[in-house]
Motif scaffolding. Structure first.
Motif, short mmCIF file in Angstrom:
data_model
loop_
_atom_site.label_atom_id
_atom_site.label_comp_id
_atom_site.label_asym_id
_atom_site.label_seq_id
_atom_site.Cartn_x
_atom_site.Cartn_y
_atom_site.Cartn_z
N GLY A 154 25.61 -2.75 -9.61
CA GLY A 154 26.77 -2.58 -8.75
C GLY A 154 26.65 -3.20 -7.38
N VAL A 155 25.57 -3.95 -7.11
CA VAL A 155 25.44 -4.62 -5.82
C VAL A 155 25.15 -6.09 -6.05
CG1 VAL A 155 24.65 -2.57 -4.60
CG2 VAL A 155 22.97 -4.13 -5.61
N LEU A 156 25.56 -6.89 -5.11
CA LEU A 156 25.31 -8.33 -5.14
C LEU A 156 24.26 -8.62 -4.08
CD1 LEU A 156 26.28 -10.98 -6.46
CD2 LEU A 156 27.93 -11.20 -4.60
N ASN A 157 23.05 -8.99 -4.51
CA ASN A 157 21.99 -9.20 -3.53
C ASN A 157 21.77 -10.67 -3.20
OD1 ASN A 157 20.82 -10.00 -5.91
ND2 ASN A 157 18.97 -8.75 -5.69
N GLN A 158 22.48 -11.57 -3.87
CA GLN A 158 22.48 -12.98 -3.51
C GLN A 158 23.91 -13.48 -3.67
OE1 GLN A 158 19.42 -14.42 -6.23
NE2 GLN A 158 17.96 -14.55 -4.56
N PHE A 159 24.57 -13.68 -2.55
CA PHE A 159 26.01 -13.94 -2.58
C PHE A 159 26.30 -15.34 -3.12
CE2 PHE A 159 28.37 -10.61 -0.05
CZ PHE A 159 27.41 -9.64 -0.26
N ARG A 160 27.44 -15.44 -3.79
CA ARG A 160 27.79 -16.63 -4.55
C ARG A 160 28.51 -17.67 -3.74
NH1 ARG A 160 28.30 -17.15 -9.88
NH2 ARG A 160 28.60 -19.28 -9.14
N ASN A 161 28.26 -18.95 -4.08
CA ASN A 161 29.09 -20.04 -3.59
C ASN A 161 30.10 -20.42 -4.67
OD1 ASN A 161 27.69 -21.67 -5.48
ND2 ASN A 161 26.12 -22.19 -3.96
N HIS A 162 30.63 -21.63 -4.62
CA HIS A 162 31.71 -22.05 -5.51
C HIS A 162 31.23 -22.65 -6.82
CE1 HIS A 162 30.31 -25.75 -3.74
NE2 HIS A 162 30.98 -26.44 -4.63
N VAL A 163 29.91 -22.82 -6.99
CA VAL A 163 29.39 -23.55 -8.15
C VAL A 163 29.40 -22.64 -9.38
CG1 VAL A 163 27.44 -24.83 -9.09
CG2 VAL A 163 27.97 -24.96 -6.64
N ARG A 164 29.86 -23.20 -10.49
CA ARG A 164 29.94 -22.47 -11.76
C ARG A 164 28.80 -22.89 -12.67
NH1 ARG A 164 34.67 -23.48 -16.29
NH2 ARG A 164 33.67 -22.38 -18.01
N ASN A 165 28.14 -21.92 -13.27
CA ASN A 165 27.09 -22.28 -14.22
C ASN A 165 27.69 -22.40 -15.63
OD1 ASN A 165 27.50 -19.67 -14.98
ND2 ASN A 165 25.33 -19.14 -15.12
N ALA A 166 26.86 -22.75 -16.56
CA ALA A 166 27.36 -23.13 -17.89
C ALA A 166 28.04 -21.99 -18.63
CB ALA A 166 26.21 -23.69 -18.72
N THR A 167 27.60 -20.75 -18.41
CA THR A 167 28.12 -19.64 -19.20
C THR A 167 28.99 -18.67 -18.42
OG1 THR A 167 26.08 -18.43 -18.76
CG2 THR A 167 26.16 -19.73 -20.79
N ASP A 168 29.31 -19.01 -17.15
CA ASP A 168 30.21 -18.20 -16.34
C ASP A 168 29.62 -16.87 -15.89
OD1 ASP A 168 33.57 -18.98 -17.48
OD2 ASP A 168 32.29 -19.87 -15.96
N TYR A 169 28.35 -16.63 -16.17
CA TYR A 169 27.76 -15.39 -15.69
C TYR A 169 27.47 -15.48 -14.20
CZ TYR A 169 27.13 -14.24 -20.59
OH TYR A 169 27.36 -13.98 -21.91
N GLU A 170 27.36 -14.32 -13.54
CA GLU A 170 27.12 -14.29 -12.10
C GLU A 170 25.63 -14.49 -11.81
OE1 GLU A 170 29.22 -14.47 -9.90
OE2 GLU A 170 31.05 -13.47 -10.43
N TRP A 171 25.14 -15.66 -12.10
CA TRP A 171 23.73 -15.94 -11.85
C TRP A 171 23.43 -15.93 -10.36
CZ3 TRP A 171 20.50 -15.44 -15.64
CH2 TRP A 171 20.88 -15.73 -16.95
N THR A 172 22.25 -15.51 -10.01
CA THR A 172 21.85 -15.50 -8.60
C THR A 172 20.74 -16.50 -8.35
OG1 THR A 172 20.31 -13.70 -9.08
CG2 THR A 172 22.50 -13.09 -8.26
N MET A 173 20.78 -17.62 -9.05
CA MET A 173 19.75 -18.64 -8.89
C MET A 173 20.38 -19.94 -8.40
SD MET A 173 19.02 -19.59 -12.89
CE MET A 173 18.60 -17.89 -13.29
N THR A 174 19.57 -20.82 -7.88
CA THR A 174 20.02 -22.12 -7.41
C THR A 174 20.69 -22.87 -8.56
OG1 THR A 174 18.18 -22.16 -5.86
CG2 THR A 174 19.24 -24.27 -6.34
N PRO A 175 21.83 -23.56 -8.37
CA PRO A 175 22.56 -23.71 -7.10
C PRO A 175 23.75 -22.76 -6.99
CG PRO A 175 23.38 -25.30 -8.67
CD PRO A 175 22.37 -24.46 -9.41
#
Length: 652
Positions: free
Chosen positions: A92-113
């Motif tokens: 329930g918390v976001l510890n690495q806030f997202r930019n506009h880049v979408r990853n391949a599977t649309d999950y809320e990944w918290t890794m570069t980029p």
């Protein structure tokens, strides 16, 4: 004076030139909005935001930074890391806030980029060099207001990373109050639709002539009251608001029987503004950074991810159309989108204050989203329902008020079932108000957050009401606790003065009053009748004693009745003349030459008792005999209805 006129005359080119960027890398003087304190009007250390306030024409710039990611005012560090990478973890918390880049599977990944790693959009190693295309996403006023929108690199490093600024002009000829959203696109990516480039970040430019000094509103957790922004975020007044700048003139007191015995004093009227109760402001979905219009495009095809809200800041993201119990616009129900380190929710934890302003907080520099207890006991004695909102008095007893419009809320409507066509609907506009706090009230499928909800009834203030996060509600920002500038002042923008300060030369004048072109009731010549309007109590004082034997006469304008000016007293306002005198000081009679625009008006002089002003529109001499004669040091006049005062005579 119209809002356009106030904005047009607010700043001079000299003011803008004084705020040239210290690096001198720009071809023209530009005011860096991230360094400008719009409350006290002075330059300070950089504090970035998602919303920048503009209060006059000129040349402007702001750094291409993720919202509130730079803060030298509150935290004494340029990198406000907790705004995008807070020290919290868990469900329930976001510890690495997202930019506009979408990853391949649309999950809320918290890794570069897929996350924000440092404050500057332009410095991102993966796409920063591509973020040079800027434009206007939408504006809520007609015509071209912002011109010459571009980007400029102040510093460029060997690895291609840059300190990039967004620059724009607002000409005096076209400025008007309203809201503009500016975007920068990532030209290295292709939009999901297959054409164009996605938005990498966007900023809200709020052009307003409002005084942004906060108003304190009393509540249970803070007896002094939360210092809230005086109007809703993005508010644009209707036309019935009135404004009079502060004005100062000279008054000459003349003893009637003396040989030129007089004293000159200054008369000053404070700035006056009649509160406007018509207008409009954008709406905000809980946790999102961008303002939304009631005419926005609505999308409900899926539960969207945070990156999608950044790519599509102009789109209203409705609740999932296939799940009626899903009340959020995003699939994770994050609790800390507006308060970085918050892990809590619910009524028992509503007073939690953990966390800083995040990169998704929509408020301008110095302000933050309303904490969970902001609206407790906000409805106090003396509040007034206008028919479309509440006028609320300050909790500081300082005479200030604030208006909470009943703007309603936005939601997606589905006229023929959940999976059918959908459109954006405005609910309860003019009858109910809904104001977000930064605190979530529930998790799971019923994802809601606390908000103020009110209507016309005094008992209708539901300070702990819950609203679906996918709905669009009003926002009233609160001054940040660590933003310590509590005083107005500093280097205020100068009004344009197109008229020299001149006094009347005719010896028949007993009052010489001069103004500038920005005064609404413009006194361009003292050879004709003019008026000074008093909206609140006003006092002027003679600084030097002078003889008043046997009478003191104060004329407003020329002593010739046909050319005489007037001081208008609105109902309940008081005009006080405080005087110093030598010689005879025992007054025998006070006479006031006046008239009223309404029947049934009365005038009370020095509390001697109300006397009727005979017929509306006809001059009346109100006389008070003082027997026995008594010493006076001031003369005070209070009108029951709008009354014009021509002259005051005191006989001794």
């Amino acid at each position: 004076m119209s809002h356009e006129e106030r904005l047009r005359t607010a700043w001079t080119e000299e003011i803008a030139a004084a705020h040239r960027n210290p690096s001198n890398r720009f071809d023209e003087p530009r005011l860096d909005l991230s360094k400008w304190n719009f409350v006290s009007h002075r330059l300070e250390n950089r504090t970035t935001a998602n919303c920048y306030i503009v209060q006059g024409p000129g040349k402007y710039m702001f750094p291409m930074v993720y919202g509130n990611a730079v803060d030298l005012i509150c935290y004494n560090t340029a990198d406000n890391q907790s705004s995008y990478e807070p020290s919290v973890s868990g469900a329930g918390v976001l510890n690495q806030f997202r930019n506009h880049v979408r990853n391949a599977t649309d999950y809320e990944w918290t890794m570069t980029p897929y996350r924000i790693k440092q404050p500057w959009v332009s410095r991102d190693a993966n796409f920063g060099a591509n973020c040079t295309e800027v434009g206007i996403l939408w504006q809520d006023m007609d015509g071209t207001v912002i011109t010459n929108l571009t980007t400029v690199d102040e510093f460029t490093y060997a690895n291609g990373k840059a300190d990039r600024f967004v620059c724009f002009d607002i000409p005096a000829e076209t400025i008007k109050p309203g809201n503009v959203v500016i975007y920068v696109k990532d030209t290295g990516l292709t939009e999901e639709s297959g054409s164009g480039h996605p938005v990498a970040w966007s900023w809200h430019i709020w052009i307003t002539d409002q005084n942004m000094f906060p108003v304190r509103m009393k509540n249970n957790s803070n007896s002094a009251g939360f210092p809230v922004q005086p109007v809703n975020l993005g508010w644009v007044d209707g036309e019935e608001g009135l404004y009079y700048p502060a004005r100062t003139g000279q008054v000459r007191f003349v003893a009637a029987d003396s040989a030129g015995d007089y004293a000159d004093v200054e008369l000053t009227q404070d700035e006056y503004e009649k509160m406007s109760t018509s207008g409009h402001a954008p709406f905000y979905q809980w946790g999102r950074k961008d303002p939304l219009q009631s005419t926005a495009t609505a999308v409900t095809d899926e539960l969207h991810h945070v990156y999608y809200s950044i790519r599509h800041p102009e789109v209203f993201l409705g609740q999932h159309t296939s799940t009626i119990t899903q009340f959020d616009w995003t699939d994770n129900g994050y609790r800390n989108l507006w308060k970085s380190e918050n892990k809590k929710y619910g009524r028992t934890d509503r007073t939690a204050t953990t966390g800083r302003k995040t990169v998704y907080d929509p408020c301008p520099r110095g302000y933050v989203m309303a904490p969970g207890t902001t609206w407790d006991d906000v409805h106090k004695t003396g509040s007034e329902w206008t028919g479309s909102g509440w006028i609320i008095p300050s909790g500081m007893n300082d005479g200030r008020k604030t208006y909470l419009p009943a703007a309603g809320y936005l939601r997606v409507e589905n006229p023929s079932g959940l999976e059918s066509a959908h459109y954006l609907g405005l609910q309860n506009s003019g009858s109910k108000g809904y104001y977000w706090t930064d605190f979530p009230s529930s998790i799971g499928v019923h994802r809601q957050s606390f908000a103020l909800k009110f209507e016309s009834s005094e008992s209708s203030f539901e300070v702990n009401d819950e609203m679906m996060r996918a709905y669009g509600c009003s926002v009233r920002c609160v001054r940040e606790d660590r933003f310590t500038d509590d005083k107005e002042g500093g280097e205020a923008p100068a009004y344009v003065d197109d008229q020299p300060e001149t006094l009347a030369e005719d010896n028949n004048y007993e009052i010489a009053f001069y103004t500038t072109q920005v005064i609404r009731d413009n006194i361009t010549s003292l050879d004709e009748a003019s008026e000074i309007i008093l909206h609140e109590s006003l006092q002027f004082v003679t600084e030097n004693p002078f003889s008043v034997t046997p009478a003191l006469s104060v004329y407003f304008g020329n002593s010739d009745e046909n050319l005489r000016s007037q001081v208008n007293l609105e109902a309940g306002s008081t005009l006080t003349i405080a005087l110093s005198a030598k010689g005879q000081v025992a007054a025998k009679q006070i006479k006031v030459n006046c008239l009223s625009s309404e029947s049934g008006a009365t005038l009370d002089v020095n509390g001697l008792g109300a006397k009727s002003i005979y017929n509306a529109g006809e001059s009346t001499l109100v006389a008070y005999d003082i027997n026995p004669a008594s010493t006076i040091t001031s003369i005070s006049l209070t009108a029951s209805k709008l009354t014009a005062i021509y002259s005051i005579t005191v006989e001794f």
